[in-house]
Scaffold this motif. Structure first.
Motif, PDB file in Angstrom:
ATOM      1  N   GLN A 179    -101.225  44.937  64.034  1.00  0.00           N
ATOM      2  CA  GLN A 179    -100.704  44.009  63.023  1.00  0.00           C
ATOM      3  C   GLN A 179     -99.902  44.748  61.951  1.00  0.00           C
ATOM      4  O   GLN A 179     -98.815  44.306  61.554  1.00  0.00           O
ATOM      5  N   TRP A 204     -95.772  44.690  61.063  1.00  0.00           N
ATOM      6  CA  TRP A 204     -95.184  44.495  59.734  1.00  0.00           C
ATOM      7  C   TRP A 204     -94.163  45.583  59.426  1.00  0.00           C
ATOM      8  O   TRP A 204     -93.062  45.297  58.940  1.00  0.00           O
ATOM      9  N   GLN A 247     -94.862  36.164  66.496  1.00  0.00           N
ATOM     10  CA  GLN A 247     -95.743  35.802  65.389  1.00  0.00           C
ATOM     11  C   GLN A 247     -96.910  34.935  65.836  1.00  0.00           C
ATOM     12  O   GLN A 247     -98.002  35.016  65.283  1.00  0.00           O
ATOM     13  N   ARG A 274    -100.159  40.520  70.031  1.00  0.00           N
ATOM     14  CA  ARG A 274    -101.045  41.437  69.324  1.00  0.00           C
ATOM     15  C   ARG A 274    -100.603  41.655  67.885  1.00  0.00           C
ATOM     16  O   ARG A 274    -101.341  42.207  67.066  1.00  0.00           O
ATOM     17  N   PHE A 275     -99.375  41.185  67.553  1.00  0.00           N
ATOM     18  CA  PHE A 275     -98.863  41.319  66.199  1.00  0.00           C
ATOM     19  C   PHE A 275     -99.178  40.099  65.326  1.00  0.00           C
ATOM     20  O   PHE A 275     -98.887  40.096  64.133  1.00  0.00           O
ATOM     21  N   SER A 276     -99.737  39.054  65.911  1.00  0.00           N
ATOM     22  CA  SER A 276    -100.003  37.813  65.178  1.00  0.00           C
ATOM     23  C   SER A 276    -101.032  38.025  64.071  1.00  0.00           C
ATOM     24  O   SER A 276    -102.017  38.752  64.254  1.00  0.00           O
ATOM     25  N   VAL A 277    -100.791  37.369  62.933  1.00  0.00           N
ATOM     26  CA  VAL A 277    -101.692  37.484  61.782  1.00  0.00           C
ATOM     27  C   VAL A 277    -101.890  36.089  61.199  1.00  0.00           C
ATOM     28  O   VAL A 277    -100.916  35.361  60.976  1.00  0.00           O
ATOM     29  N   ILE A 305    -106.733  40.772  58.473  1.00  0.00           N
ATOM     30  CA  ILE A 305    -106.295  42.013  59.110  1.00  0.00           C
ATOM     31  C   ILE A 305    -107.480  42.963  59.146  1.00  0.00           C
ATOM     32  O   ILE A 305    -107.799  43.614  58.141  1.00  0.00           O
TER      33      ILE A 305
END
Length: 346
Positions: free
Chosen positions: A13, A17, A265, A269-272, A5
């Motif tokens: 990200q 969450w 997920q 753009r939120f994928s980690v 991150i």
């Protein structure tokens, strides 16, 4: 660092969450507070999704383009996801039967259901952990590294940490005490298990986080952190004794969301991704050239130690109190237990 991150995308990200954590907390409140909320979340929605899933696979078998390209069909084909979804949903329904005293939920023998369904859910994860360990061993013999490609096109890195954590999961089953100590809250909005205090919750959370970190690597930031903290947060501040109900509710609801919207997920753009992928990417078409499994090993050892300590404390208490820890409650002196019992209808 557990997860990658940083950079321009870190804000998105972290926002992802927060949205998942807050969404799960609120969804759990909707599901637990009223019968209609529970029936919608664990009756109507799973029924609709079951029809949807069956339609996808029937149409895909017949070559329908929409089904073959469906995100659920492409990204969520593992046996584990379906097993977890329906096992968690079954738990939610059983817990509703207990707290509302529906049918067999009135009987004394059915009070052991929470233990049974939680044990089944843990064993599903343990089998998956052992599978990854075996696949990693096979990959080492064939390719000289531990990378193996899952049915969902995710590169996993199987090793001794899977075996250590699998053992921790088995021990965690024996850390559940007071199987028949199940109550309904005075407001009839919660099923309570008072003897499931912070001792078990910490041991469980550490084991389950490591499971997700090992086997649901691209999802672990959400299902291994946000999803685990949501029920623990509720239990800590306003729902004492209701952790296992919170856990089942949030798990089932998250599984439904993830099964239908996997790209949240996997490719947004939120994928980690975790520190494991030291190449800085995860491309199913390219075998990774390096790995950083340090944290997998560290957390596995911590999870095993936590469960050994918890089980040792249970054995010690059982001997001191001259009680069978599974037939009787043994954490009655703890504040968590007493606050939960103050909410219980006895």
């Amino acid at each position: 660092m557990l997860f990658q991150i940083y950079g321009d995308g870190a804000g998105w990200q972290l926002l992802g969450w927060v949205l998942v954590f807050a969404g799960l907390v609120l969804a759990n409140e909707f599901a637990r507070r009223t019968k209609i909320g529970g029936l919608i979340c664990f009756g109507a929605i799973p029924a609709i999704l079951t029809v949807y899933f069956i339609a996808i696979y029937i149409c895909a078998a017949n070559g329908a383009e929409w089904a073959l390209n469906n995100d659920t069909y492409v990204h969520m084909t593992s046996w584990f996801h379906y097993a977890k979804l329906y096992a968690a949903t079954a738990g939610c329904i059983g817990f509703m039967m207990l707290k509302y005293k529906w049918g067999i939920g009135k009987t004394e023998w059915f009070k052991v259901f929470p233990f049974a369904i939680v044990a089944i859910n843990i064993l599903i994860a343990v089998v998956s952990d052992f599978e990854s360990g075996i696949r990693g061993f096979m990959a080492m013999k064939e390719f000289g590294d531990r990378w193996w490609l899952s049915s969902e096109n995710v590169w996993l890195y199987g090793g001794w940490w899977n075996w250590v954590n699998g053992i921790a999961g088995i021990l965690n089953i024996f850390c559940m005490t007071g199987w028949w100590g199940i109550y309904t809250s005075k407001k009839h909005d919660d099923m309570l298990w008072p003897d499931m205090t912070w001792c078990f919750i910490i041991a469980y959370d550490l084991w389950n986080f490591e499971y997700t970190y090992n086997n649901l690597t691209t999802h672990a930031f959400y299902c291994g952190v946000a999803l685990l903290l949501a029920p623990t947060f509720a239990n800590m501040f306003w729902n004492k004794g209701g952790w296992i109900q919170n856990r089942a509710n949030t798990l089932a609801l998250w599984c439904m969301f993830a099964q239908v919207f996997p790209l949240f997920q996997d490719a947004s753009r939120f994928s980690v991704i975790p520190a494991l992928y030291s190449d800085g990417f995860m491309d199913a078409a390219v075998r990774p050239t390096s790995a950083n499994p340090t944290m997998q090993g560290v957390i596995a050892v911590i999870a095993l130690a936590a469960n050994v300590i918890c089980l040792a404390a249970i054995i010690k208490r059982a001997k001191q109190q001259k009680k069978n820890p599974y037939k009787n409650e043994i954490f009655t002196d703890q504040k968590d237990f007493q606050e939960a019992m103050a909410r219980a209808e006895v």
